[in-house]
Enzyme design. Structure first.
Site, PDB file in Angstrom:
ATOM      1  N   ILE A   1     -35.196 -10.714 -10.665  1.00 39.49           N
ATOM      2  CA  ILE A   1     -36.321 -10.356  -9.850  1.00 39.49           C
ATOM      3  C   ILE A   1     -35.769 -11.954  -8.706  1.00 39.49           C
ATOM      4  CG2 ILE A   1     -38.004 -10.528 -11.673  1.00 39.49           C
ATOM      5  CD1 ILE A   1     -38.450 -13.338 -11.582  1.00 39.49           C
ATOM      6  N   ASP A   2     -34.419 -12.680  -9.267  1.00 47.02           N
ATOM      7  CA  ASP A   2     -33.729 -13.508  -8.947  1.00 47.02           C
ATOM      8  C   ASP A   2     -33.152 -12.518  -7.295  1.00 47.02           C
ATOM      9  OD1 ASP A   2     -34.807 -15.414 -10.538  1.00 47.02           O
ATOM     10  OD2 ASP A   2     -33.035 -15.285 -11.399  1.00 47.02           O
TER      11      ASP A   2
END
Length: 367
Positions: free
Chosen positions: A144-145
């Protein structure tokens, strides 16, 4: 009837919206090639290394409708791994042992002709090391980063930004009603992409990210300028890995066996205390989103990207393109070597187009 060829699928690292869509796409694509069958290893490589083994057959029935669900039906873990398997010592402490050669033999014993590893930087480093040992492995990028340098986007990122933005929008009305400064902490250990996207989408006054250490006095001055006789409101989005100039990241040591990273979280409260000490006159409230950003239904963009990744991954199996990872570049699904996949970290750079955009609309980055 000849015995079917087998591909093993696993998900490693933190969970992420879109993992199930990848699994479903692999199975759906494999079902068009009858000589192949897909198996899942529960909790990354744990499923094949444990005794008894935890392996599940993945067919069309098993993956029906899972693309709309968060998490992963074959579970995941970010602790240990084949090169650092956690073992409890007689004194109660934990240490790691290398079970990689054992894993190689177990894969051969089970007849797996390919492995598809869905995971982030750490998972793909394991993939690269296993490929060097002769394992026919293919990587699918997940985080998700959005911090993998060999792909423009990873699935799950856009969903995390959407969740964070929706939460930010809800904080705007309460801040305005009470004349407050609202601090919202989002995930982002070393990369500030979630915070930066959310701040621009939501209209924050301040955005603090790991790549740009902040000056608390400058932030205080900016916030105070938003208030007149105690009336006004302001919003800050801060990455969990953000830190002040000459300061350190807010973190604590992990206690779980096999978990190597420090545990982040709580920087919003630290920032709140710093602002009050620096002379911020407004009431301040803090919200830490935490794992809310990881869960729930993936948005359409991430479902499509994850499905493209899954189809491509199985087609790489058919083509024998092992030692490579699926990648999304220039609006095209392509592949890169695992070495290239893990060579460069994708952090926010000072000259980033998004940094220029944030500054262009008056967002303070704390510097």
């Amino acid at each position: 009837m000849p015995e079917k060829k087998k591909v093993l699928v696993l998900t490693g690292g933190g969970d992420c919206p879109g993992l199930n869509a990848v699994i479903r796409a692999i199975v759906k694509r494999a079902s068009q090639t009858p000589e192949w069958e897909v198996w899942g290893s529960i909790e990354a490589y744990n499923g094949i290394l444990r005794q008894p083994q935890e392996l599940v057959l993945l067919d069309n029935k098993a993956v029906a409708g899972i693309h709309v669900k968060g998490g992963t039906i074959i579970k995941t873990t970010n602790k240990g791994g084949p090169f650092n398997w956690p073992v409890k010592n007689p004194d109660g402490s934990w240490s790691g042992i290398d079970r990689s050669q054992e894993l190689v033999q177990l894969l051969k014993n089970q007849g797996f002709e390919a492995v598809i590893s869905i995971g982030g930087d750490g998972s793909q480093r394991i993939s690269k090391a296993l490929h060097n040992l002769g394992v026919p492995v293919i990587g699918v990028p997940k985080t998700i980063d959005n911090d993998l340098g060999a792909t423009d986007y990873t699935f799950g990122f856009q969903t995390a930004v959407q969740i964070a933005t929706e939460c930010f929008d809800k904080l705007v009305t309460t801040a305005e009603s009470h004349h407050r400064v609202m601090i919202m902490e989002v995930m982002g250990r070393d990369a500030g992409w979630i915070a930066l996207h959310t701040a621009i989408a939501g209209g924050a006054e301040v955005c603090l990210i790991p790549e740009i250490p902040y000056d608390i006095q400058k932030i205080t001055e900016r916030l105070n300028s938003r208030f007149d006789n105690g009336r006004g409101f302001a919003h800050i989005v801060i990455s969990e890995g953000a830190k002040p100039k000459d300061g350190t990241v807010t973190a604590r040591a992990a206690t779980e066996a096999g978990y190597e990273n420090v545990r982040l979280g709580g920087v919003a409260y630290q920032l709140s205390a710093q602002l009050k000490a620096a002379g911020c006159t407004a009431d301040i409230r803090e919200t830490v989103l935490g794992h809310i950003q990881r869960g729930g239904t993936p948005i359409a963009f991430d479902r499509v990207l994850a499905t493209q990744f899954g189809v491509k991954a199985f087609e790489m199996v058919l083509a024998g393109e092992f030692g490579r990872m699926v990648s999304y570049r220039n609006n095209t699904i392509t592949t890169v070597t695992l070495e290239e996949a893990t060579a460069r970290y994708n952090g926010v750079t000072p000259d980033s187009y998004l940094i220029q955009t944030a500054r262009g609309i008056g967002i303070s980055l704390g510097d």
